[in-house]
Motif scaffolding. Structure first.
Motif, PDB file in Angstrom:
ATOM      1  N   LYS A   7      -1.546   0.702   2.124  1.00 30.98           N
ATOM      2  CA  LYS A   7      -2.107   1.860   2.817  1.00 30.98           C
ATOM      3  C   LYS A   7      -3.466   1.506   3.408  1.00 30.98           C
ATOM      4  CE  LYS A   7      -4.710   5.695   3.092  1.00 30.98           C
ATOM      5  NZ  LYS A   7      -6.139   5.954   2.860  1.00 30.98           N
ATOM      6  N   GLY A 151      -7.819  13.436   3.409  1.00 32.84           N
ATOM      7  CA  GLY A 151      -7.617  12.264   2.557  1.00 32.84           C
ATOM      8  C   GLY A 151      -6.172  12.114   2.097  1.00 32.84           C
ATOM      9  N   ASP A 154      -3.546   8.896   1.227  1.00 36.36           N
ATOM     10  CA  ASP A 154      -3.441   8.250  -0.090  1.00 36.36           C
ATOM     11  C   ASP A 154      -2.218   8.794  -0.819  1.00 36.36           C
ATOM     12  OD1 ASP A 154      -5.868   6.924   0.272  1.00 36.36           O
ATOM     13  OD2 ASP A 154      -7.039   8.507  -0.700  1.00 36.36           O
TER      14      ASP A 154
HETATM   15 MG    MG Z   1      -9.307   8.212   2.723  1.00 36.25          MG
END
Ligand code: MG
Ligand code: ASP
Length: 417
Positions: A7, A151, A154
């Motif tokens: 990632k 975010g 993730d």
């Molecule tokens: Mg991030």
């Protein structure tokens, strides 16, 4: 053969040069013979820009179209990275959330993944094809695009790793691992070579910004061995093999950690607000009357402290909320004053929560006592304390954050030599 998920966060794909660098990292793993699924974030700053465009366009009815707009950043990166890889001779294709599909609930803006069908990705591996997947996005059962919260790539990566039963998930970011505390506050902070899932969950929830909290929950649930490492270790001229000069941090089961320290890290969150309700009736239903309406408005309440009432009639309740929700929370409580029946409401922002975290605390007494003594010696006043088996959180005035973090960091021998 090993199956890995790689990632790359926004700063790792910030421009075309970075994307070429990322492509070299991927080629290195492909050349080593691994099956590789890649998950990408939007290029740094893109999601912020998309959010401000969406807001500028006008008032939104729900967050459906908001998601349509902000999910697009990841599509760009997935396409660009696939082009870069193809030019390096890597067999690859891009995947959007809906094409896999990654099914979510319909909480637009903060959707949760319900199911991922890994069949097409695995089919691709059989043809030695690398999957480049747009992170952050999913699809509801009525075929609307969703996003997973800031975010959220993730979480996409770890959920995909769980779905295809990957051997590990590598999260490439702009730091070379998880540190004992934020190195910008404490230069003596050390990179941890390993950290247990539970500790990482506490670190992330209590302020460390390395990973989205939900992604850690998923990693823990599905036992996905996860590495946090830097994408900026540039492949050297001699070849790709030893391009990773930093091994990063492994987030894993506590059994894998042989030498367990008592304390693993210090997390902190500035911008906390404290709310105290004075002289409440001490009877069943009062806590529900306070926290129910706050939860309905998605206000994250933490550090709840209720006093024992002296005469069994009245009590005080203190808790914290993030500063951004301070005013909203006060308004809700004032609106519900009749039901809650408090005498006075006091509140204050500009506070910080500092937390000491370590699974070693389970079997060690006196960790809290030493912390309180050390803080007292520095003249830091503690406003509230909460503990669990593996953490102690204290609420203090924000101006003392750095001092408290450094004091505790050295107290528990976390300073690097
Ligand atoms: Mg991030
Ligand atoms: N692009 C999204 C964000 O900025 C998701 C992510 O980067 O993980 O929040």
């Amino acid at each position: 053969m090993t199956c890995i998920v790689m990632k790359f966060g926004g700063t790792s794909v910030a421009d075309i040069g970075c994307i070429h660098n990322v492509a070299r990292h991927i080629k290195r793993e492909v050349d080593d013979g691994h099956d590789v699924a890649v998950v990408v974030s939007a290029m740094a700053g893109t999601t912020d820009q998309l959010i401000s465009w969406a807001r500028e366009a006008g008032a939104m009815q729900g967050a459906r179209e908001y998601d349509t707009v902000i999910a697009s950043g990841e599509q760009i990166t997935a396409g660009l990275l696939s082009i870069a890889l193809q030019n390096m001779g890597v067999n690859t294709r891009s995947w959007l959330g809906w094409q896999i599909p990654i099914l979510t609930d319909s909480a637009h803006g903060t959707a949760r993944i319900k199911n991922i069908d890994g069949t097409s990705l695995i089919k691709g591996f059989k043809q030695r094809q690398v999957a480049v997947i747009a992170g952050f996005q999913g699809l509801t059962s009525d075929e609307r695009l969703t996003t997973l919260g800031r975010g959220g790539s993730d979480t996409s990566a770890i959920a995909i790793a769980a779905a295809i039963k990957a051997d590990r998930c590598d999260i490439y970011t702009d730091v070379d691992g998880v540190y004992t505390t934020d190195p910008r506050i404490e230069p003596k902070a050390r990179r941890l070579s390993k950290i247990a899932f539970e500790e990482m969950l506490e670190m992330a929830s209590l302020g460390a910004k390395v990973l989205q909290v939900r992604s850690v929950e998923l990693a823990m649930l599905h036992k996905v061995r996860t590495f946090v490492r830097s994408s900026f270790a540039v492949p050297n001229a001699a070849g790709m093999k030893d391009s990773i000069n930093s091994p990063g941090t492994l987030i894993c089961d506590e059994e894998e950690i042989v030498e367990q320290q008592v304390v693993t890290g210090i997390a902190f969150a500035k911008d906390e607000a404290q709310i105290s309700l004075r002289r409440l009736a001490d009877k069943p239903g009062i806590s529900a009357a306070i926290f129910g309406p706050l939860a309905e408005e998605n206000i994250n309440v933490d550090m709840i402290v209720q006093n024992i009432s002296e005469h069994g009639a009245k009590t005080d309740m203190t808790f914290t909320v993030p500063s951004i929700d301070h005013n909203k929370a006060v308004k809700i409580l004032e609106k519900n004053r009749k039901e809650i029946k408090y005498d006075a409401l006091q509140s204050e922002s500009g506070l910080a929560k500092v937390s000491v975290i370590g699974i070693g605390m389970r079997s060690h007494a006196g960790v809290a006592a030493t912390a309180f003594r050390a803080l007292a010696e520095k003249g830091i006043n503690i406003r509230a304390i909460t503990t669990s088996e593996i953490k102690i959180s204290i609420l203090i005035d924000s101006v003392y954050t750095e001092l408290a973090v450094r004091t505790l960091h050295s107290l528990y021998c976390l300073d690097k030599n």
